[in-house]
Design a protein around this motif. Sequence first.
Motif, PDB file in Angstrom:
ATOM      1  N   GLU A 157       2.712 -17.677  10.878  1.00 54.86           N
ATOM      2  CA  GLU A 157       2.000 -16.813   9.930  1.00 54.86           C
ATOM      3  C   GLU A 157       2.258 -17.174   8.474  1.00 54.86           C
ATOM      4  OE1 GLU A 157       2.065 -12.630  10.710  1.00 54.86           O
ATOM      5  OE2 GLU A 157       2.083 -12.920  12.867  1.00 54.86           O
ATOM      6  N   GLY A 158       2.920 -18.277   8.196  1.00 52.35           N
ATOM      7  CA  GLY A 158       3.108 -18.729   6.829  1.00 52.35           C
ATOM      8  C   GLY A 158       3.904 -17.772   5.955  1.00 52.35           C
ATOM      9  N   LEU A 159       5.008 -17.260   6.480  1.00 52.22           N
ATOM     10  CA  LEU A 159       5.828 -16.302   5.736  1.00 52.22           C
ATOM     11  C   LEU A 159       7.058 -16.975   5.148  1.00 52.22           C
ATOM     12  CD1 LEU A 159       5.781 -13.438   8.405  1.00 52.22           C
ATOM     13  CD2 LEU A 159       4.319 -13.646   6.377  1.00 52.22           C
ATOM     14  N   VAL A 160       7.458 -16.513   3.959  1.00 51.67           N
ATOM     15  CA  VAL A 160       8.720 -16.908   3.355  1.00 51.67           C
ATOM     16  C   VAL A 160       9.578 -15.647   3.284  1.00 51.67           C
ATOM     17  CG1 VAL A 160       9.900 -17.826   1.321  1.00 51.67           C
ATOM     18  CG2 VAL A 160       7.665 -18.751   1.991  1.00 51.67           C
ATOM     19  N   PHE A 161      10.718 -15.701   3.967  1.00 51.61           N
ATOM     20  CA  PHE A 161      11.654 -14.587   3.982  1.00 51.61           C
ATOM     21  C   PHE A 161      12.831 -14.881   3.067  1.00 51.61           C
ATOM     22  CE2 PHE A 161       9.497 -14.032   7.996  1.00 51.61           C
ATOM     23  CZ  PHE A 161       9.474 -12.660   8.202  1.00 51.61           C
ATOM     24  N   ARG A 162      13.395 -13.807   2.482  1.00 55.16           N
ATOM     25  CA  ARG A 162      14.662 -13.905   1.769  1.00 55.16           C
ATOM     26  C   ARG A 162      15.664 -13.014   2.487  1.00 55.16           C
ATOM     27  NH1 ARG A 162      14.413 -12.404  -4.185  1.00 55.16           N
ATOM     28  NH2 ARG A 162      13.809 -10.420  -3.282  1.00 55.16           N
TER      29      ARG A 162
ATOM     30  N   CYS B  96      23.144 -12.103   5.588  1.00 53.56           N
ATOM     31  CA  CYS B  96      22.070 -11.948   6.583  1.00 53.56           C
ATOM     32  C   CYS B  96      21.978 -10.526   7.120  1.00 53.56           C
ATOM     33  CB  CYS B  96      22.243 -12.951   7.724  1.00 53.56           C
ATOM     34  SG  CYS B  96      22.284 -14.663   7.202  1.00 53.56           S
ATOM     35  N   GLN B  97      22.276  -9.552   6.280  1.00 47.40           N
ATOM     36  CA  GLN B  97      22.191  -8.167   6.717  1.00 47.40           C
ATOM     37  C   GLN B  97      20.853  -7.530   6.372  1.00 47.40           C
ATOM     38  OE1 GLN B  97      25.709  -6.291   5.144  1.00 47.40           O
ATOM     39  NE2 GLN B  97      27.008  -7.251   6.669  1.00 47.40           N
ATOM     40  N   ASN B  98      20.176  -8.044   5.348  1.00 47.46           N
ATOM     41  CA  ASN B  98      18.882  -7.522   4.936  1.00 47.46           C
ATOM     42  C   ASN B  98      17.923  -8.678   4.732  1.00 47.46           C
ATOM     43  OD1 ASN B  98      19.664  -4.662   4.577  1.00 47.46           O
ATOM     44  ND2 ASN B  98      21.005  -5.530   3.024  1.00 47.46           N
ATOM     45  N   SER B  99      16.665  -8.461   5.118  1.00 46.03           N
ATOM     46  CA  SER B  99      15.644  -9.488   4.914  1.00 46.03           C
ATOM     47  C   SER B  99      14.384  -8.846   4.374  1.00 46.03           C
ATOM     48  CB  SER B  99      15.334 -10.217   6.229  1.00 46.03           C
ATOM     49  OG  SER B  99      14.720  -9.336   7.146  1.00 46.03           O
ATOM     50  N   GLU B 100      13.625  -9.646   3.644  1.00 45.66           N
ATOM     51  CA  GLU B 100      12.334  -9.193   3.133  1.00 45.66           C
ATOM     52  C   GLU B 100      11.416 -10.395   2.992  1.00 45.66           C
ATOM     53  OE1 GLU B 100      12.228  -7.797  -0.959  1.00 45.66           O
ATOM     54  OE2 GLU B 100      14.036  -8.939  -1.399  1.00 45.66           O
ATOM     55  N   ILE B 101      10.132 -10.138   3.048  1.00 47.07           N
ATOM     56  CA  ILE B 101       9.136 -11.183   2.837  1.00 47.07           C
ATOM     57  C   ILE B 101       8.912 -11.309   1.343  1.00 47.07           C
ATOM     58  CG2 ILE B 101       6.735 -11.859   3.202  1.00 47.07           C
ATOM     59  CD1 ILE B 101       6.861 -10.302   5.865  1.00 47.07           C
ATOM     60  N   VAL B 102       9.055 -12.528   0.814  1.00 47.38           N
ATOM     61  CA  VAL B 102       8.785 -12.758  -0.600  1.00 47.38           C
ATOM     62  C   VAL B 102       7.433 -13.414  -0.819  1.00 47.38           C
ATOM     63  CG1 VAL B 102      11.195 -12.783  -1.311  1.00 47.38           C
ATOM     64  CG2 VAL B 102      10.098 -14.924  -0.692  1.00 47.38           C
ATOM     65  N   TYR B 103       6.864 -13.987   0.242  1.00 48.40           N
ATOM     66  CA  TYR B 103       5.515 -14.534   0.121  1.00 48.40           C
ATOM     67  C   TYR B 103       4.879 -14.644   1.494  1.00 48.40           C
ATOM     68  CZ  TYR B 103       1.520 -17.249  -1.295  1.00 48.40           C
ATOM     69  OH  TYR B 103       0.232 -17.656  -1.523  1.00 48.40           O
ATOM     70  N   GLU B 104       3.574 -14.341   1.519  1.00 52.38           N
ATOM     71  CA  GLU B 104       2.773 -14.440   2.739  1.00 52.38           C
ATOM     72  C   GLU B 104       1.592 -15.356   2.436  1.00 52.38           C
ATOM     73  OE1 GLU B 104       0.909 -11.290   5.956  1.00 52.38           O
ATOM     74  OE2 GLU B 104       2.305 -10.597   4.417  1.00 52.38           O
ATOM     75  N   ALA B 105       1.665 -16.580   2.920  1.00 50.19           N
ATOM     76  CA  ALA B 105       0.628 -17.576   2.637  1.00 50.19           C
ATOM     77  C   ALA B 105      -0.559 -17.425   3.581  1.00 50.19           C
ATOM     78  CB  ALA B 105       1.217 -18.988   2.776  1.00 50.19           C
ATOM     79  N   LYS B 106      -1.683 -17.999   3.199  1.00 51.71           N
ATOM     80  CA  LYS B 106      -2.846 -18.048   4.077  1.00 51.71           C
ATOM     81  C   LYS B 106      -2.704 -19.170   5.094  1.00 51.71           C
ATOM     82  CE  LYS B 106      -5.992 -16.053   0.734  1.00 51.71           C
ATOM     83  NZ  LYS B 106      -7.147 -16.254  -0.142  1.00 51.71           N
ATOM     84  N   ASP B 107      -1.762 -20.073   4.844  1.00 51.87           N
ATOM     85  CA  ASP B 107      -1.519 -21.192   5.744  1.00 51.87           C
ATOM     86  C   ASP B 107      -0.784 -20.714   6.990  1.00 51.87           C
ATOM     87  OD1 ASP B 107      -2.177 -23.469   3.673  1.00 51.87           O
ATOM     88  OD2 ASP B 107      -0.869 -22.021   2.686  1.00 51.87           O
TER      89      ASP B 107
END
Length: 176
Positions: free
Chosen positions: A105-110, A115-126
């Motif tokens: 799904e072309g996601l970039v996680f931080r 590694c206790q918390n994660s969030e999506i910093v970008y969701e690409a169309k790729d």
Amino acid sequence: EGALYLGTGPDAGVIRYADKEVERIYPIQPADFNELSDSSIRNEHVFAMALDVAGRLLIGVSGQAGKLVRLAQEPEVVFEDDRVQYIFAIATDQDDNIYLGTGPEGLVFRLDPFCQNSEIVYEAKDKSILSLAVHDGMVYAGSDERGLVYKIDPVTKRASVLYDSEQNEVPAILVV
């Protein structure tokens, strides 16, 4: 420390080569690493590795489901998400946050350094983010399908296309 780590597939193995010695460190099994049992072959691959803030090895396991595994005394899954099947890239920033380039799904996680918390910093169309680099607080991400390089501000979560490579994929990025 003079060690070479090899991520392999299709059995998602990690091999440590140091001092002319070879040791299979993931998955942990008592047999010699050349003698894989049928149960260890899972059609999974290790496409990316990095070190965390404490110097522990992080491996991105890709296959049926993507997961980030931290190798310490025992392997520990520190990240999973239903939308992630592949972890193609791992990068860290100056604050030891961990970034994952994923597919399909072309996601970039931080993730925070532990590694206790994660969030999506970008969701690409790729479909996939194949490569990552972090420099001066910005995240650079290379995509598949359209061969774009994104420049992502992880604070505002805004991105722009930095470069269109005119190729289908950007599987590696290095900022110097």
